[in-house]
Write a protein that holds these residues in place. Sequence first.
Motif, PDB file in Angstrom:
ATOM      1  N   GLU A   6       0.834  -1.213   0.000  1.00 38.69           N
ATOM      2  CA  GLU A   6       0.000   0.000   0.000  1.00 38.69           C
ATOM      3  C   GLU A   6       0.865   1.259   0.000  1.00 38.69           C
ATOM      4  N   ARG A   7       1.968   1.211   0.743  1.00 38.28           N
ATOM      5  CA  ARG A   7       2.869   2.375   0.771  1.00 38.28           C
ATOM      6  C   ARG A   7       3.506   2.597  -0.599  1.00 38.28           C
ATOM      7  N   ASP A   8       3.909   1.517  -1.245  1.00 37.91           N
ATOM      8  CA  ASP A   8       4.469   1.633  -2.601  1.00 37.91           C
ATOM      9  C   ASP A   8       3.440   2.228  -3.554  1.00 37.91           C
ATOM     10  N   ASN A   9       2.184   1.745  -3.447  1.00 41.65           N
ATOM     11  CA  ASN A   9       1.119   2.268  -4.304  1.00 41.65           C
ATOM     12  C   ASN A   9       0.886   3.745  -4.038  1.00 41.65           C
ATOM     13  N   TYR A  10       0.972   4.134  -2.766  1.00 44.11           N
ATOM     14  CA  TYR A  10       0.772   5.550  -2.420  1.00 44.11           C
ATOM     15  C   TYR A  10       1.845   6.418  -3.072  1.00 44.11           C
ATOM     16  N   ILE A  11       3.102   5.959  -3.019  1.00 42.40           N
ATOM     17  CA  ILE A  11       4.191   6.712  -3.653  1.00 42.40           C
ATOM     18  C   ILE A  11       3.946   6.819  -5.162  1.00 42.40           C
ATOM     19  N   ASP A  12       3.466   5.721  -5.780  1.00 41.78           N
ATOM     20  CA  ASP A  12       3.156   5.749  -7.215  1.00 41.78           C
ATOM     21  C   ASP A  12       2.127   6.842  -7.518  1.00 41.78           C
ATOM     22  N   LEU A  13       1.069   6.893  -6.717  1.00 45.29           N
ATOM     23  CA  LEU A  13      -0.003   7.856  -6.957  1.00 45.29           C
ATOM     24  C   LEU A  13       0.453   9.279  -6.637  1.00 45.29           C
ATOM     25  N   HIS A 225      11.109  27.298   5.005  1.00 47.28           N
ATOM     26  CA  HIS A 225       9.753  26.903   4.631  1.00 47.28           C
ATOM     27  C   HIS A 225       8.739  27.500   5.606  1.00 47.28           C
ATOM     28  N   ASN A 226       9.053  27.439   6.889  1.00 45.46           N
ATOM     29  CA  ASN A 226       8.175  27.998   7.913  1.00 45.46           C
ATOM     30  C   ASN A 226       8.032  29.511   7.743  1.00 45.46           C
ATOM     31  N   CYS A 227       9.144  30.182   7.472  1.00 39.13           N
ATOM     32  CA  CYS A 227       9.094  31.638   7.240  1.00 39.13           C
ATOM     33  C   CYS A 227       8.187  31.962   6.053  1.00 39.13           C
ATOM     34  N   GLY A 228       8.182  31.094   5.054  1.00 39.02           N
ATOM     35  CA  GLY A 228       7.316  31.303   3.895  1.00 39.02           C
ATOM     36  C   GLY A 228       5.849  31.324   4.263  1.00 39.02           C
ATOM     37  N   TYR A 229       5.447  30.426   5.183  1.00 41.30           N
ATOM     38  CA  TYR A 229       4.048  30.424   5.639  1.00 41.30           C
ATOM     39  C   TYR A 229       3.675  31.771   6.260  1.00 41.30           C
ATOM     40  N   TRP A 230       4.613  32.312   7.033  1.00 42.35           N
ATOM     41  CA  TRP A 230       4.323  33.531   7.801  1.00 42.35           C
ATOM     42  C   TRP A 230       4.409  34.806   6.969  1.00 42.35           C
ATOM     43  N   THR A 231       5.021  34.730   5.810  1.00 46.96           N
ATOM     44  CA  THR A 231       5.191  35.934   4.991  1.00 46.96           C
ATOM     45  C   THR A 231       4.385  35.880   3.693  1.00 46.96           C
ATOM     46  N   GLY A 232       3.473  34.918   3.588  1.00 45.36           N
ATOM     47  CA  GLY A 232       2.597  34.867   2.429  1.00 45.36           C
ATOM     48  C   GLY A 232       3.234  34.301   1.180  1.00 45.36           C
ATOM     49  N   HIS A 233       4.327  33.526   1.325  1.00 44.10           N
ATOM     50  CA  HIS A 233       4.978  32.896   0.180  1.00 44.10           C
ATOM     51  C   HIS A 233       4.069  31.788  -0.347  1.00 44.10           C
ATOM     52  N   GLU A 234       3.970  31.674  -1.648  1.00 45.10           N
ATOM     53  CA  GLU A 234       3.106  30.646  -2.230  1.00 45.10           C
ATOM     54  C   GLU A 234       3.704  29.250  -2.039  1.00 45.10           C
ATOM     55  N   TYR A 235       2.821  28.261  -1.873  1.00 39.23           N
ATOM     56  CA  TYR A 235       3.291  26.872  -1.793  1.00 39.23           C
ATOM     57  C   TYR A 235       2.250  25.935  -2.383  1.00 39.23           C
ATOM     58  N   LEU A 236       2.717  24.841  -2.899  1.00 39.31           N
ATOM     59  CA  LEU A 236       1.874  23.818  -3.505  1.00 39.31           C
ATOM     60  C   LEU A 236       1.892  22.585  -2.607  1.00 39.31           C
ATOM     61  N   GLY A 237       0.694  22.161  -2.169  1.00 38.10           N
ATOM     62  CA  GLY A 237       0.583  20.965  -1.338  1.00 38.10           C
ATOM     63  C   GLY A 237       0.120  19.784  -2.154  1.00 38.10           C
ATOM     64  N   MET A 238       0.806  18.654  -1.976  1.00 41.50           N
ATOM     65  CA  MET A 238       0.440  17.442  -2.719  1.00 41.50           C
ATOM     66  C   MET A 238       0.382  16.252  -1.774  1.00 41.50           C
ATOM     67  N   GLY A 239      -0.489  15.316  -2.096  1.00 42.57           N
ATOM     68  CA  GLY A 239      -0.690  14.149  -1.226  1.00 42.57           C
ATOM     69  C   GLY A 239      -1.955  14.322  -0.421  1.00 42.57           C
ATOM     70  N   LEU A 240      -2.376  13.237   0.239  1.00 47.69           N
ATOM     71  CA  LEU A 240      -3.636  13.235   0.981  1.00 47.69           C
ATOM     72  C   LEU A 240      -3.606  14.279   2.089  1.00 47.69           C
ATOM     73  N   GLY A 241      -4.641  15.089   2.158  1.00 49.09           N
ATOM     74  CA  GLY A 241      -4.774  16.065   3.237  1.00 49.09           C
ATOM     75  C   GLY A 241      -3.952  17.324   3.072  1.00 49.09           C
TER      76      GLY A 241
END
Length: 248
Positions: A6-13, A225-241
């Motif tokens: 299942e973990r391998d399949n998750y990485i594939d997806l 990365h954390n500083c980016g959250y606090w200063t409005g830097h754009e980010y792309l989230g991928m994966g469940l949730g």
Amino acid sequence: PASEEERDNYIDLLCREIRLRTLEVPGQVDTVFLGGGTPSLMTAAQMRRLMECLSDAFAILPGAEISMEVNPGTVDPEKLRGFKAAGISRISIGVQSFDDSELRLLGRIHTAAEARETFLAAREAGFDNINLDLMSALPGQNIETWSHTLKEAVSLGPEHISAYSLIIEEGTPLSSLLDAGKLPDLPSEEEDRRMYHFTKQFLASKGYRRYEISNYAGEGYECRHNCGYWTGHEYLGMGLGASSYLGG
């Protein structure tokens, strides 16, 4: 509870999703962050596959900060060396406490000794940018037990320390246990505040500058990365949730 298949399949997806979303980030990428969840459950081979997929899909800058969350009890020296070889440059170790009774209360699978072993193994694997995640205002905790955790953390010499105050969320096992009277009382708001101010003063005396509400870093080791959250830097989230912040 997932099987290896299942973990391998998750990485594939996940790699399939990464390839589908390449055009959403037209420019260069300066930070990558793997977590929450427990990405350290992945094998080194799975991590290598994921990092290769990211590198193929996006223009990741040389010297980019590539962080991952690591839980003690899910890694060994060989796996940590594999993560380093895959391109991870910064790790955040979910220690939470250096008090075994507090760790049991939180339902953690590791001991304080295993947390120390994980840190030392990460150093031996070549990681020179390590964060320790700690948690204050736990049920039954007081400023003396909290200061013990802070002192143990500092003695290891991490580059970064995150020190969060526990927030009890409704519907969680911890909330249910508290409601049923099966856990010690939470510290008062006054005690919680004392812990916070002690944290700030103690870590400052050890060379850790508070650069965000709950985050402290040695010179030049603020989490980009954390500083980016606090200063409005754009980010792309991928994966469940995962969530994104793109185009406002």
